[in-house]
Motif scaffolding. Structure first.
Motif, short mmCIF file in Angstrom:
data_model
loop_
_atom_site.label_atom_id
_atom_site.label_comp_id
_atom_site.label_asym_id
_atom_site.label_seq_id
_atom_site.Cartn_x
_atom_site.Cartn_y
_atom_site.Cartn_z
N TRP A 189 41.76 35.58 47.60
CA TRP A 189 41.85 34.75 47.15
C TRP A 189 41.60 35.22 45.38
N ALA A 190 40.31 36.41 45.69
CA ALA A 190 40.17 37.10 44.11
C ALA A 190 41.38 37.57 43.76
N GLY A 191 42.19 38.04 42.63
CA GLY A 191 43.89 38.80 42.98
C GLY A 191 43.19 39.98 41.91
N VAL A 192 43.54 41.09 42.52
CA VAL A 192 43.25 42.86 41.47
C VAL A 192 43.38 42.46 40.64
N THR A 193 44.66 41.68 39.81
CA THR A 193 44.65 41.99 38.46
C THR A 193 43.77 42.01 37.61
#
Length: 335
Positions: free
Chosen positions: A191-195
Motif C-alpha cells: 500500500w505505502a508507495g516508496v515515492t
C-alpha cells in the motif's frame, strides 16, 4: 529506511516516543496496522476497546475474528481499572492523547493503571495517537509509549496532519513483535508507495512538516474559537466538549434528541455524525446524545454559513435559566 529514520527522530521530539528506526514498521494507516496485528495472527483477541470509538476499526477486528470488549468512559477517559476484571484479555486499544470521539486526555493515573495491567498480564496497550499534534489550550500530552516501550504498540498516521488520502502510517513496536509483524506484512509493500515514503522523509528532515503542523494548529484553533463563539452567541445551552485539542468538537444534546438533530443537519446539507454511530454495541455505560462536529473540513469561504446553519438546527434550551452539565466534560489537563 529513510522514512523510518526520520520518523524515529520526529516522534521522539514531538511525542516523546522512545524508539529506533528498526522498531518502526510503515503501513497505510491504523486500520492497516490492526489488520497486520490481528489478521496476521501476531496478536489474538479478545481485545479491550473504548465504549465509544470508530465502528470501522471494530469491523476490521471482527473480520479478523477478534471479539472486542468495551471499557466505560467518563471525564478522565477510559476506566482502565476495569481491565483487571476482563478474563482472557491481554491487549487494549486506547486513544490516550485525545479520546475519540468524546474528547479529553486519559488521566495520568489511568495511563499508569493500563501499563501496570499490561505488565502484570504480559499484555499490550495499543496506543492510537490519531491527532496528537493538535492541541490548543492544554500542555502537551506525551505518548504513553514513552513510559513503557516494551508494553505499548504506538500507532500513528498522517491522516489528520496532512490528508487521509495519503495512505501513510506507522507502528512503533516492542522489539519482540518486529519480526512477526514483518512476516505478516510480507516482502513486498502492498500500500505505502516508496515515492510517498521518501517525500515524507524529506518533509520531516527539512523541518517543513513541523512548520506545517504549527501553521495548521493556528488555523484549526481559530476555527475552533469561531465554533465556540457561535455556540455561545446563538446556542449557549449547548456545551461543546473535547475542544482543547483535535479537529472536532462534541456538542452534547438533551437525551432523545440526537437522531432528530442529525436528520435536520442533513436537510441543511451539514455533514456531521451523532454519537450513537460510535457506540460499541455491547457498551453498558449510559448512552450519550451529541453531535460530532469536524471543524477542519469546510472550506474557508463556506465556514461562516456552515456555523450559522449548525446553530439553526440545534434544539432550543429546555431550561432557559440553567445550563446542563455533560457527563463527559473537557476539563483541560489533570495533574
Amino acid at each position: 529506511p529513510e522514512l523510518r529514520r526520520a520518523l524515529a527522530g520526529y516522534l521522539a521530539r514531538a511525542r516523546g516516543v522512545r524508539t529506533t528506526p528498526d522498531r518502526i514498521v510503515v503501513c497505510s494507516g491504523v486500520a492497516h496496522a490492526l489488520r497486520l496485528l490481528f489478521g496476521g495472527r501476531v496478536l489474538r483477541g479478545p481485545l479491550a476497546v473504548e465504549s465509544y470509538g470508530l465502528a470501522f476499526h471494530r469491523a476490521v477486528l471482527a473480520a479478523a475474528g477478534v471479539r472486542t470488549v468495551p471499557l466505560t468512559l467518563d471525564a478522565d477517559g477510559a476506566r482502565t481499572g476495569e481491565l483487571t476484571d476482563l478474563a482472557g484479555v491481554r491487549a487494549a486499544l486506547l486513544t490516550p492523547a485525545h479520546q475519540f470521539p468524546t474528547g479529553g486526555p486519559l488521566h495520568p493515573r489511568r495511563r499508569l493503571a493500563a501499563l501496570g495491567w499490561a505488565e502484570g498480564r504480559d499484555g499490550l496497550v495499543l496506543e492510537d495517537d490519531y491527532d496528537g499534534e493538535f492541541r490548543y489550550d492544554r500542555d502537551p500530552v506525551g505518548a504513553v509509549q514513552g513510559l513503557a516501550p516494551e508494553r505499548v504498540v504506538y500507532l500513528g498516521s498522517v491522516s489528520k496532519s496532512l490528508s487521509p488520502a495519503l495512505r501513510l502510517g506507522w507502528m512503533v513496536l516492542p522489539e519482540r513483535l518486529v519480526g512477526p509483524v514483518l512476516d505478516a506484512k510480507g516482502e513486498r509493500e502492498a500500500w505505502a508507495g516508496v515515492t510517498d515514503q521518501l517525500t515524507l522523509a524529506d518533509f520531516l528532515d527539512s523541518g517543513r512538516y513541523d512548520r506545517h503542523v504549527r501553521r495548521m494548529r493556528q488555523r484549526y484553533r481559530a476555527r475552533r474559537d469561531r465554533l465556540v463563539a457561535a455556540l455561545a452567541a446563538h446556542a449557549p445551552h449547548v456545551t461543546p466538549t473535547g475542544v482543547a485539542a483535535g479537529l472536532h468538537a462534541v456538542l452534547r444534546l438533551p437525551a432523545g434528541t440526537e437522531h432528530q438533530v442529525v436528520e435536520a443537519a442533513a436537510a441543511q446539507s451539514i455533514a456531521l455524525d451523532g454519537l450513537a454511530g460510535f457506540r460499541h454495541p455491547d457498551a453498558t455505560m449510559p448512552a450519550l446524545d451529541g453531535l460530532v462536529v469536524g471543524y477542519a473540513t469546510p472550506p474557508e469561504h463556506a465556514y461562516a454559513a456552515a456555523l450559522e446553519a449548525l446553530c439553526r438546527i440545534l434544539p432550543p434550551d429546555p431550561l432557559p435559566h440553567r445550563s446542563g452539565g455533560p457527563a463527559l466534560e473537557d476539563r483541560g489537563p489533570t495533574r
